[in-house]
Enzyme design. Sequence first.
Site, PDB file in Angstrom:
ATOM      1  N   LYS A  43       2.700  11.372  -5.696  1.00  0.00           N
ATOM      2  CA  LYS A  43       3.148  10.172  -5.021  1.00  0.00           C
ATOM      3  C   LYS A  43       4.625  10.291  -4.659  1.00  0.00           C
ATOM      4  O   LYS A  43       5.146   9.528  -3.864  1.00  0.00           O
ATOM      5  CB  LYS A  43       2.983   8.955  -5.963  1.00  0.00           C
ATOM      6  N   GLU A  99       7.433  17.674   0.021  1.00  0.00           N
ATOM      7  CA  GLU A  99       7.524  17.463  -1.432  1.00  0.00           C
ATOM      8  C   GLU A  99       8.778  16.662  -1.778  1.00  0.00           C
ATOM      9  O   GLU A  99       9.740  16.630  -1.013  1.00  0.00           O
ATOM     10  CB  GLU A  99       7.598  18.829  -2.140  1.00  0.00           C
ATOM     11  N   ASP A 100       8.741  16.054  -2.953  1.00  0.00           N
ATOM     12  CA  ASP A 100       9.939  15.348  -3.412  1.00  0.00           C
ATOM     13  C   ASP A 100      10.942  16.312  -4.041  1.00  0.00           C
ATOM     14  O   ASP A 100      12.129  16.259  -3.753  1.00  0.00           O
ATOM     15  CB  ASP A 100       9.564  14.223  -4.400  1.00  0.00           C
ATOM     16  N   ASP A 103      10.886  22.068  -8.837  1.00  0.00           N
ATOM     17  CA  ASP A 103      11.491  22.255 -10.149  1.00  0.00           C
ATOM     18  C   ASP A 103      11.141  23.677 -10.598  1.00  0.00           C
ATOM     19  O   ASP A 103      11.800  24.631 -10.198  1.00  0.00           O
ATOM     20  CB  ASP A 103      10.924  21.168 -11.062  1.00  0.00           C
ATOM     21  N   LYS A 131      15.732  22.141  -7.405  1.00  0.00           N
ATOM     22  CA  LYS A 131      16.417  22.425  -8.685  1.00  0.00           C
ATOM     23  C   LYS A 131      16.280  23.925  -8.939  1.00  0.00           C
ATOM     24  O   LYS A 131      15.437  24.342  -9.744  1.00  0.00           O
ATOM     25  CB  LYS A 131      15.656  21.692  -9.801  1.00  0.00           C
ATOM     26  N   PHE A 152      17.005  15.121 -15.083  1.00  0.00           N
ATOM     27  CA  PHE A 152      15.754  14.454 -14.740  1.00  0.00           C
ATOM     28  C   PHE A 152      16.018  13.348 -13.727  1.00  0.00           C
ATOM     29  O   PHE A 152      16.581  12.309 -14.023  1.00  0.00           O
ATOM     30  CB  PHE A 152      15.005  13.915 -15.961  1.00  0.00           C
ATOM     31  N   ASP A 159       9.793   9.545 -10.086  1.00  0.00           N
ATOM     32  CA  ASP A 159       9.526   8.600 -11.170  1.00  0.00           C
ATOM     33  C   ASP A 159       9.826   9.152 -12.540  1.00  0.00           C
ATOM     34  O   ASP A 159       9.927  10.362 -12.753  1.00  0.00           O
ATOM     35  CB  ASP A 159       8.043   8.216 -11.157  1.00  0.00           C
ATOM     36  N   ARG A 165      10.419   4.571  -8.766  1.00  0.00           N
ATOM     37  CA  ARG A 165      10.177   5.190  -7.460  1.00  0.00           C
ATOM     38  C   ARG A 165      10.800   4.370  -6.333  1.00  0.00           C
ATOM     39  O   ARG A 165      11.117   4.878  -5.275  1.00  0.00           O
ATOM     40  CB  ARG A 165       8.675   5.310  -7.182  1.00  0.00           C
TER      41      ARG A 165
END
Length: 179
Positions: A43, A99-100, A103, A131, A152, A159, A165
């Site tokens: 999401k 993508e958000d 990582d 990242k 984080f 989220d 979010r």
Amino acid sequence: MKKYQFGEVMIGKEELQQRVIELGAEISRDYKGETILAVCVLKGAVLFMSDLIREINVDTKIDFMAVSSYGASTSSTGVVRILKDLDSNIEGENLLIVEDIIDSGLTLKYLKDYLLARNPKSIKICTLLDKPERRAADVKADYIGFEVDNKFIVGYGLDYNQMYRNLPYISYLEEVTKE
Ligand code: IMP
Ligand code: MG
């Protein structure tokens, strides 16, 4: 139970908007005369994707995928599960995975290979955040909004336990350490 508190605003609303405009322009130039199928990874990428596609001025279709990698934890397990697959046939399409954050890269590596097997015409990755410090899988984004430190991150789609979010900026959570 670990306790977390908000850090500072890392990337403000205006800075996000400005970068999304730049990415949209870059993508529009690169795909001139082509049609894009933008694939939002649910999401986390929802806010970024909806802003980004409004800045793209070539023909663009959208679709959604949901994968699970994390559960209710802040570190990656490396296990990727497809929770929702694409609705459309992607053979011959120019896929742009949106993508958000990348990582470890495990999610995107898996996703890219999974979608490549269906013979799209091309496949590229656009991530809001990267990242690089945490990378474990061999995967690179073609378009990156911002590089971030190993914190984080929450906000603008990202989220912690499904919360935060809706923040219009990017911030991060830090562990509260007892004195
Ligand atoms: P990766 O497989 O380790 O690259 O993790 C990818 C997914 O984990 C991202 O699409 C996010 O949904 C989630 N994730 C990774 N880092 C963060 C973070 O700092 N904040 C919130 N979600 C994150
Ligand atoms: Mg995600």
